[in-house]
Write an enzyme that holds these catalytic residues in place. Sequence first.
Site, PDB file in Angstrom:
ATOM      1  CE  LYS A  39     -31.493 -51.831 -29.784  1.00  0.00           C
ATOM      2  NZ  LYS A  39     -32.004 -52.609 -31.348  1.00  0.00           N
TER       3      LYS A  39
ATOM      4  CG  HIS B  95     -26.780 -69.457 -21.405  1.00  0.00           C
ATOM      5  ND1 HIS B  95     -25.596 -70.469 -22.277  1.00  0.00           N
ATOM      6  CD2 HIS B  95     -27.760 -70.059 -21.688  1.00  0.00           C
ATOM      7  CE1 HIS B  95     -27.487 -71.311 -22.593  1.00  0.00           C
ATOM      8  NE2 HIS B  95     -28.357 -70.866 -21.908  1.00  0.00           N
TER       9      HIS B  95
ATOM     10  NE  ARG C  27     -29.386 -66.861 -31.181  1.00  0.00           N
ATOM     11  CZ  ARG C  27     -29.681 -66.491 -32.424  1.00  0.00           C
ATOM     12  NH1 ARG C  27     -31.468 -66.032 -32.068  1.00  0.00           N
ATOM     13  NH2 ARG C  27     -29.134 -66.709 -33.916  1.00  0.00           N
TER      14      ARG C  27
ATOM     15  N   PRO D 115     -32.998 -57.280 -26.218  1.00  0.00           N
ATOM     16  CG  PRO D 115     -30.983 -58.287 -24.666  1.00  0.00           C
ATOM     17  CD  PRO D 115     -31.545 -58.328 -26.267  1.00  0.00           C
ATOM     18  CD  GLU D 116     -36.630 -53.214 -28.808  1.00  0.00           C
ATOM     19  OE1 GLU D 116     -36.998 -52.214 -29.222  1.00  0.00           O
ATOM     20  OE2 GLU D 116     -37.126 -54.018 -29.501  1.00  0.00           O
TER      21      GLU D 116
ATOM     22  NE  ARG E 271     -35.329 -58.580 -35.839  1.00  0.00           N
ATOM     23  CZ  ARG E 271     -35.951 -58.274 -35.043  1.00  0.00           C
ATOM     24  NH1 ARG E 271     -34.744 -57.256 -34.421  1.00  0.00           N
ATOM     25  NH2 ARG E 271     -36.333 -58.483 -33.186  1.00  0.00           N
TER      26      ARG E 271
ATOM     27  NE  ARG F 221     -32.598 -42.851 -42.952  1.00  0.00           N
ATOM     28  CZ  ARG F 221     -31.540 -43.729 -42.605  1.00  0.00           C
ATOM     29  NH1 ARG F 221     -29.985 -42.534 -42.791  1.00  0.00           N
ATOM     30  NH2 ARG F 221     -31.285 -44.736 -42.511  1.00  0.00           N
TER      31      ARG F 221
END
Length: 258
Positions: free
Chosen positions: A58, A92, A111, A2-3, A248, A150
């Site tokens: 999130k 679940h 999970r 989920p984003e 990722r 960055r």
Amino acid sequence: MPELPDVEGFRRALSACGRRYVSDIEVRDAGVLRGVTVKRLRKEGEGRRLGRAWRHGKWLFAPLDGGPTLVFHFGMTGSLWCCSRDEPFAAHDRLVLNLDGARSLRFRDQRKLQGVQLVDEAGVGRILDRLGPDALAVDRGELADLLSGRRGAVKSALMDQSVIAGLGNLLCDEILWRACVAPRTPARDLSGTAYRRLHTEMGRVLRSSVRAGCVPPRRSWLTGRRDDREPLCPRCNRPLCSSRIAGRRTVWCPRCQP
């Protein structure tokens, strides 16, 4: 995983339940609780009315009127459902808030990598202190300021929740592909033009995804091609590349994102 668009969809689901009273809380699996016991959750949650839910990145926050705040983080497989109380349980469903009006709010997670917290105002502040601004609220100048210092790859910077909150793997790849920016480009080496393209495409992708409640797997999007057996770029029809960045799987077009 989920984003931001998914969590915005979960916020809408929670709001669809209405500002109802929590009649009882059923913990079907305490493995999703973080920093709170079953006993305390029931003591402080039952009998209170759900307040107006809000989202940052999130994270989803559901205040309980006159009490603490329920905080949901959905990890890789979490979701939130509002349904009738007599709806059969899914395999679940881990946490169930039974509400007045025969409604039920269910936290579902296969999970259990993250979960549900119960925090006071200071606890909410501590969570927000770890997060950057919400991706939907970032303006163009702020985006450049956030990224220009960055050292790492722009993909890594965009996924860092302490820099910008809400962007995940699918969103980042989609935004970078649309902006024609290679994912391994050092964030501080981007030009002003690249920052403008990133901001424009970030807004477009987020708005469209929020309407859909997810990052939509449209064939005109990178998202709709990335899992093909031999994925081709939706723009130029050349083969897509795949590698790992920030741990990722990252997909990009070497022609469109030189």
